[in-house]
Design a protein around this motif. Structure first.
Motif, PDB file in Angstrom:
ATOM      1  N   PRO A  30      42.904  76.649  72.446  1.00  0.00           N
ATOM      2  CA  PRO A  30      43.302  75.270  71.391  1.00  0.00           C
ATOM      3  C   PRO A  30      43.250  75.910  70.301  1.00  0.00           C
ATOM      4  O   PRO A  30      41.828  76.361  69.826  1.00  0.00           O
ATOM      5  N   LEU A  31      44.504  75.684  69.710  1.00  0.00           N
ATOM      6  CA  LEU A  31      44.144  75.638  68.162  1.00  0.00           C
ATOM      7  C   LEU A  31      43.651  74.724  67.156  1.00  0.00           C
ATOM      8  O   LEU A  31      43.995  73.311  67.131  1.00  0.00           O
ATOM      9  N   CYS A  32      42.524  74.729  66.200  1.00  0.00           N
ATOM     10  CA  CYS A  32      41.929  73.595  65.640  1.00  0.00           C
ATOM     11  C   CYS A  32      42.961  73.758  64.215  1.00  0.00           C
ATOM     12  O   CYS A  32      44.360  74.651  63.899  1.00  0.00           O
ATOM     13  N   SER A  33      43.161  72.637  63.907  1.00  0.00           N
ATOM     14  CA  SER A  33      43.348  71.900  62.769  1.00  0.00           C
ATOM     15  C   SER A  33      43.575  73.430  61.849  1.00  0.00           C
ATOM     16  O   SER A  33      44.583  72.950  60.498  1.00  0.00           O
ATOM     17  N   GLU A  34      42.363  73.536  61.381  1.00  0.00           N
ATOM     18  CA  GLU A  34      42.766  74.322  59.940  1.00  0.00           C
ATOM     19  C   GLU A  34      43.198  75.820  60.550  1.00  0.00           C
ATOM     20  O   GLU A  34      43.982  76.443  59.797  1.00  0.00           O
ATOM     21  N   ALA A  35      43.544  76.625  62.022  1.00  0.00           N
ATOM     22  CA  ALA A  35      44.516  77.418  62.279  1.00  0.00           C
ATOM     23  C   ALA A  35      45.723  77.283  62.420  1.00  0.00           C
ATOM     24  O   ALA A  35      46.686  77.558  61.761  1.00  0.00           O
ATOM     25  N   ILE A  36      46.145  75.557  62.714  1.00  0.00           N
ATOM     26  CA  ILE A  36      47.678  75.118  62.891  1.00  0.00           C
ATOM     27  C   ILE A  36      48.294  75.328  61.154  1.00  0.00           C
ATOM     28  O   ILE A  36      49.607  75.278  60.395  1.00  0.00           O
ATOM     29  N   LYS A  37      47.063  74.899  60.163  1.00  0.00           N
ATOM     30  CA  LYS A  37      47.784  75.210  58.532  1.00  0.00           C
ATOM     31  C   LYS A  37      48.161  76.017  58.098  1.00  0.00           C
ATOM     32  O   LYS A  37      48.779  76.531  57.171  1.00  0.00           O
ATOM     33  N   HIS A  38      47.444  76.943  59.007  1.00  0.00           N
ATOM     34  CA  HIS A  38      47.552  78.356  58.367  1.00  0.00           C
ATOM     35  C   HIS A  38      49.019  79.490  58.697  1.00  0.00           C
ATOM     36  O   HIS A  38      49.120  80.627  58.728  1.00  0.00           O
ATOM     37  N   LEU A  39      49.064  78.522  59.715  1.00  0.00           N
ATOM     38  CA  LEU A  39      50.829  79.404  60.585  1.00  0.00           C
ATOM     39  C   LEU A  39      51.673  79.499  59.481  1.00  0.00           C
ATOM     40  O   LEU A  39      52.074  78.425  58.972  1.00  0.00           O
TER      41      LEU A  39
END
Length: 323
Positions: free
Chosen positions: A251-260
């Motif tokens: 699962p990808l956390c919101s912080e990881a998604i933010k840096h896409l």
């Protein structure tokens, strides 16, 4: 009387072989003729046995004797390693250094202890190419190159190109250093997040890796189709890792998604971090960003996998799954 074959090889130690051939008393012309034929046969066997001893002594099989060079054989192994890009890359790197060590090359069957000791000495003294600062190879790199060469020589033995692997156990061989890996604390990672950098793609890729733990090779190969969202908007990344060939889903956390990067109208087959430079180049550029953030640690792209943050992300994800 029995006929012996004797020859002196290696430090003048006699190699004796007893044949089931005999010289008989010569009572007539037929006996003399028979003894001549027996001696001719014995000499023919002697020549064959000496050839076999030399083949074993110098570490090659007469039946597979060829003019194949060491580097040529290693290139063949590299081309066969289509499913192991790491090994293929390592072999090509060793071949590059072997060609610098002996520009004219050496036959596979002539690789011996002296040649290998010379190559070890070369690795200790040679300077890295494509570097602004002149520096020698790290001892762990030397160790890895020799390990790769040993693998290729073992393959040559298994395929009957040589009978023994001349890679020797020697005190002059570089010893692998067990070094502590630098990692980023949450405070240091926060400083990087708030430090702008001209290479936004590399910046995003590194921070994304910090929050999910992917290797550079997996990030550079990541496609939009590898990231799926469920009905609740939670992101799940599913890939087959390049290095281990293992399938993972995390699962990808919101912080990881933010840096896409911004996807825009990119199709699903498009790479997420399209245009990301190689690992070596990434590390060179990354160093400038780390300095701007006031971090004195030796940070490479791989450091993102050793930072404390992926652990907390995975731990929190595990808690939510178990809840």
């Amino acid at each position: 009387m029995p006929i012996h074959i004797s020859g002196y090889l290696y430090e003048w130690k006699a190699a004796i072989r007893i044949l089931k051939l005999y010289i008989i008393p010569e009572h007539n012309q037929a006996d003399k003729k028979r003894n001549v034929e027996t001696l001719n046969l014995a000499n023919a066997i002697k020549a064959q046995k000496i050839l076999e001893i030399y083949n074993q002594t110098y570490g090659f099989n007469h039946n597979r004797l060829s003019n194949m060079k060491l580097t040529g054989y290693m290139k063949l192994i590299a081309e066969q390693s289509v499913n192991n890009r790491v090994r293929k890359s390592a072999i090509h790197a060793v071949v590059c250094h072997l060609e610098r060590y002996t520009p004219n090359g050496i036959l596979l069957r002539k690789v011996d202890k002296t040649y290998l000791l010379g190559f070890i000495d070369y690795l200790k003294k040679t300077k890295q190419e494509h570097c602004k600062k002149e520096k020698t190879l790290h001892v762990n790199t030397q160790f890895y190159y020799l390990k790769t060469l040993r693998y290729c020589l073992n393959r040559a033995v298994s395929e009957d190109y040589i009978t023994v692997n001349p890679m020797i156990k020697n005190e002059d061989k570089p010893k692998r250093n067990r070094t502590e890996r630098d990692y980023l604390t949450i405070k240091e990672l926060t400083r990087l997040v708030h430090t702008p950098f001209y290479n936004t793609l590399l910046r995003k890729a590194f921070l994304f890796s910090c929050f999910c733990g992917l290797r550079h090779c997996d990030i550079i190969a990541l496609r939009w189709e590898d990231i799926r969202y469920d009905e609740n908007g939670n992101a799940l990344l599913s890939i087959i890792q390049k290095k281990t060939k293992e399938a993972i889903s995390l699962p990808l956390c919101s912080e990881a998604i933010k840096h896409l990067p911004d996807r825009g109208n990119a199709p699903e087959t498009e790479k997420v971090f399209a245009g990301l430079v190689s690992l070596g180049r990434s590390n060179v550029i990354l160093h400038k960003w780390v300095e701007q953030a006031g971090i004195s640690k030796h940070v490479t792209f791989h450091t993102s996998r050793h930072s404390t943050f992926p652990f907390f992300v995975k731990f929190n994800a595990l808690q939510s799954i178990l809840a």
